[in-house]
Scaffold this motif. Structure first.
Motif, PDB file in Angstrom:
ATOM      1  N   LEU A  19     -19.302  -7.855  -0.791  1.00 47.32           N
ATOM      2  CA  LEU A  19     -18.228  -6.947  -0.393  1.00 47.32           C
ATOM      3  C   LEU A  19     -17.610  -7.383   0.935  1.00 47.32           C
ATOM      4  CD1 LEU A  19     -19.600  -3.398  -1.314  1.00 47.32           C
ATOM      5  CD2 LEU A  19     -17.795  -4.700  -2.438  1.00 47.32           C
ATOM      6  N   ARG A  20     -18.428  -7.931   1.812  1.00 43.41           N
ATOM      7  CA  ARG A  20     -17.896  -8.429   3.091  1.00 43.41           C
ATOM      8  C   ARG A  20     -16.874  -9.531   2.859  1.00 43.41           C
ATOM      9  NH1 ARG A  20     -19.626 -12.613   6.534  1.00 43.41           N
ATOM     10  NH2 ARG A  20     -19.010 -12.314   8.720  1.00 43.41           N
ATOM     11  N   SER A  21     -17.132 -10.394   1.888  1.00 47.55           N
ATOM     12  CA  SER A  21     -16.169 -11.453   1.598  1.00 47.55           C
ATOM     13  C   SER A  21     -14.874 -10.897   1.024  1.00 47.55           C
ATOM     14  CB  SER A  21     -16.786 -12.461   0.624  1.00 47.55           C
ATOM     15  OG  SER A  21     -17.037 -11.857  -0.638  1.00 47.55           O
ATOM     16  N   LEU A  22     -14.935  -9.741   0.340  1.00 45.54           N
ATOM     17  CA  LEU A  22     -13.718  -9.121  -0.190  1.00 45.54           C
ATOM     18  C   LEU A  22     -12.958  -8.331   0.869  1.00 45.54           C
ATOM     19  CD1 LEU A  22     -14.971  -7.778  -3.652  1.00 45.54           C
ATOM     20  CD2 LEU A  22     -13.584  -9.807  -3.217  1.00 45.54           C
ATOM     21  N   SER A  23     -13.644  -7.941   1.934  1.00 42.98           N
ATOM     22  CA  SER A  23     -12.988  -7.119   2.952  1.00 42.98           C
ATOM     23  C   SER A  23     -11.959  -7.886   3.773  1.00 42.98           C
ATOM     24  CB  SER A  23     -14.042  -6.523   3.893  1.00 42.98           C
ATOM     25  OG  SER A  23     -14.697  -7.554   4.624  1.00 42.98           O
ATOM     26  N   VAL A  24     -11.961  -9.219   3.699  1.00 44.99           N
ATOM     27  CA  VAL A  24     -11.015 -10.013   4.492  1.00 44.99           C
ATOM     28  C   VAL A  24      -9.712 -10.266   3.735  1.00 44.99           C
ATOM     29  CG1 VAL A  24     -12.883 -11.139   5.739  1.00 44.99           C
ATOM     30  CG2 VAL A  24     -12.011 -12.192   3.657  1.00 44.99           C
ATOM     31  N   PRO A  74       0.831  -1.219   0.000  1.00 49.90           N
ATOM     32  CA  PRO A  74       0.000   0.000   0.000  1.00 49.90           C
ATOM     33  C   PRO A  74       0.857   1.258   0.000  1.00 49.90           C
ATOM     34  CG  PRO A  74      -0.748  -1.578   1.653  1.00 49.90           C
ATOM     35  CD  PRO A  74       0.572  -2.084   1.156  1.00 49.90           C
ATOM     36  N   SER A  75       0.404   2.259  -0.740  1.00 49.07           N
ATOM     37  CA  SER A  75       1.116   3.528  -0.799  1.00 49.07           C
ATOM     38  C   SER A  75       0.923   4.293   0.503  1.00 49.07           C
ATOM     39  CB  SER A  75       0.604   4.362  -1.973  1.00 49.07           C
ATOM     40  OG  SER A  75       1.200   5.646  -1.983  1.00 49.07           O
ATOM     41  N   PRO A  82      -3.896  -6.635   2.931  1.00 48.91           N
ATOM     42  CA  PRO A  82      -3.776  -5.228   2.508  1.00 48.91           C
ATOM     43  C   PRO A  82      -3.241  -5.041   1.097  1.00 48.91           C
ATOM     44  CG  PRO A  82      -2.991  -5.503   4.757  1.00 48.91           C
ATOM     45  CD  PRO A  82      -3.241  -6.885   4.220  1.00 48.91           C
ATOM     46  N   THR A  83      -2.418  -5.967   0.611  1.00 45.34           N
ATOM     47  CA  THR A  83      -1.885  -5.797  -0.744  1.00 45.34           C
ATOM     48  C   THR A  83      -2.975  -5.958  -1.807  1.00 45.34           C
ATOM     49  OG1 THR A  83      -1.293  -8.138  -0.853  1.00 45.34           O
ATOM     50  CG2 THR A  83       0.390  -6.606  -0.040  1.00 45.34           C
ATOM     51  N   ASN A  84      -4.074  -6.603  -1.455  1.00 46.02           N
ATOM     52  CA  ASN A  84      -5.184  -6.778  -2.395  1.00 46.02           C
ATOM     53  C   ASN A  84      -6.360  -5.842  -2.072  1.00 46.02           C
ATOM     54  OD1 ASN A  84      -4.119  -8.839  -4.071  1.00 46.02           O
ATOM     55  ND2 ASN A  84      -4.507 -10.345  -2.458  1.00 46.02           N
ATOM     56  N   PHE A  85      -6.060  -4.783  -1.331  1.00 50.34           N
ATOM     57  CA  PHE A  85      -7.124  -3.838  -0.983  1.00 50.34           C
ATOM     58  C   PHE A  85      -7.744  -3.186  -2.214  1.00 50.34           C
ATOM     59  CE2 PHE A  85      -8.827   0.018   1.195  1.00 50.34           C
ATOM     60  CZ  PHE A  85      -9.671  -0.665   2.065  1.00 50.34           C
ATOM     61  N   PRO A  86      -7.025  -2.957  -3.317  1.00 42.70           N
ATOM     62  CA  PRO A  86      -7.675  -2.427  -4.528  1.00 42.70           C
ATOM     63  C   PRO A  86      -8.814  -3.308  -5.033  1.00 42.70           C
ATOM     64  CG  PRO A  86      -5.312  -2.175  -4.723  1.00 42.70           C
ATOM     65  CD  PRO A  86      -5.555  -2.984  -3.481  1.00 42.70           C
ATOM     66  N   VAL A  87      -8.763  -4.606  -4.767  1.00 41.80           N
ATOM     67  CA  VAL A  87      -9.856  -5.481  -5.181  1.00 41.80           C
ATOM     68  C   VAL A  87     -11.132  -5.121  -4.420  1.00 41.80           C
ATOM     69  CG1 VAL A  87     -10.613  -7.885  -5.344  1.00 41.80           C
ATOM     70  CG2 VAL A  87      -8.202  -7.308  -5.707  1.00 41.80           C
TER      71      VAL A  87
END
Length: 283
Positions: free
Chosen positions: A238-243, A50-51, A246-251
């Motif tokens: 979206l809840r399933s994507l929130s887990v 993350p930046s 951090p490197t895949n936070f753009p997803v």
């Protein structure tokens, strides 16, 4: 019951335009920067650290996050489920609320006071306090793990607030129009549909947008009633994507963009409709 006339606007047309411009500027200042950061974050390459500071234009610019969001979170199927719930629940909720509000506006004053007081009491009951009895009812009926519990509140207008808003709007319609409908031998349903409802189009546009946004973003009800992944709505997806790490936070941000765009479109359309109708009424 005698209605109240609309009457001329207390502000001149120039002042109204100034207030509208200030309101639009306030909305832009408050909501546009987070949306810009949301979109720019969704276009960041997944898998990178993350930046430390937000970047308006990510380097490199990538749309891989959207592809992974659809693949990992099942956003396509979840979007279809959310659309299905909204298409059924929103028109049904507005229809029931408008009918109930019109009926309240045409009741005798004493009866209207009792109904309004009961509606205010119902409005003060927290929604979470109804989760257990509602779950028990749907469980007995065998409707859990279906989309029916997500649509069922529309059968009672979703919220007493919608009914009260329509009641105030129909009460402001001049009583002479209702009297003319009686002389023309129009039934109450035809009076509601052909005379009263067209006069409160801004209210309908506002409540439609509000109902859509609340239905589209509803997370608690699907979490309680839906267990099958094929029936997940967008908030659950979206809840399933929130887990993700951090490197895949753009997803996750890409999924948030997909979930936000329909609500923004509905809000803009309702706002244009509201302003267009208000300008016509002000002339």
């Amino acid at each position: 019951m005698r209605g109240r006339g609309r009457g001329p606007s207390p502000l001149p047309e120039g002042a109204l335009r100034v207030w509208r411009t200030l309101g639009a500027a306030f909305v832009l200042l408050v909501f546009v920067p987070p949306l810009v950061l949301l979109v720019s974050g969704s276009l960041t390459q997944p898998g990178l650290p993350p930046s430390p500071t937000p970047q308006l234009v990510p380097d490199p610019l990538a749309t891989v996050g959207y592809e992974q969001a659809v693949e990992l979170g099942g956003l396509l199927r979840a979007s279809l489920n959310s659309v299905l719930v909204a298409v059924v629940a929103v028109p049904l909720s507005v229809l029931v609320a408008s009918l109930a509000g019109f009926a309240m506006a045409r009741l005798a004053p004493r009866t209207t006071g009792v109904v309004v007081a009961a509606s205010l009491v119902a409005l003060m009951v927290p929604a979470t306090a109804l989760l257990v009895p509602r779950f028990a009812i749907f469980r007995v009926l065998g409707l859990t793990d279906t989309l029916v519990p997500l649509v069922a509140p529309a059968l009672v207008g979703t919220s007493p607030l919608y009914v009260l808003v329509y009641y105030l709007a129909f009460r402001a319609v001049p009583a002479e129009l209702y009297d003319a409908c009686l002389v023309a031998d129009l039934s109450p349903v035809r009076t509601w549909w052909r005379v009263a409802l067209p006069l409160v189009r801004p209210v309908t546009a506002g409540l439609t947008a509000l109902t859509f946004v609340l239905t589209w973003s509803n997370f608690l009800d699907p979490l309680v009633y839906v267990y099958d992944r094929d029936l997940f709505t967008l908030p659950l997806a979206l809840r399933s994507l929130s887990v993700l790490d951090p490197t895949n936070f753009p997803v996750f941000l890409a999924g948030a963009v997909v979930a936000t765009v329909p609500a923004l479109v509905v809000f803009v359309l309702a706002q244009r409709r509201f302003l267009h109708t208000s300008d016509q009424n002000g002339r």
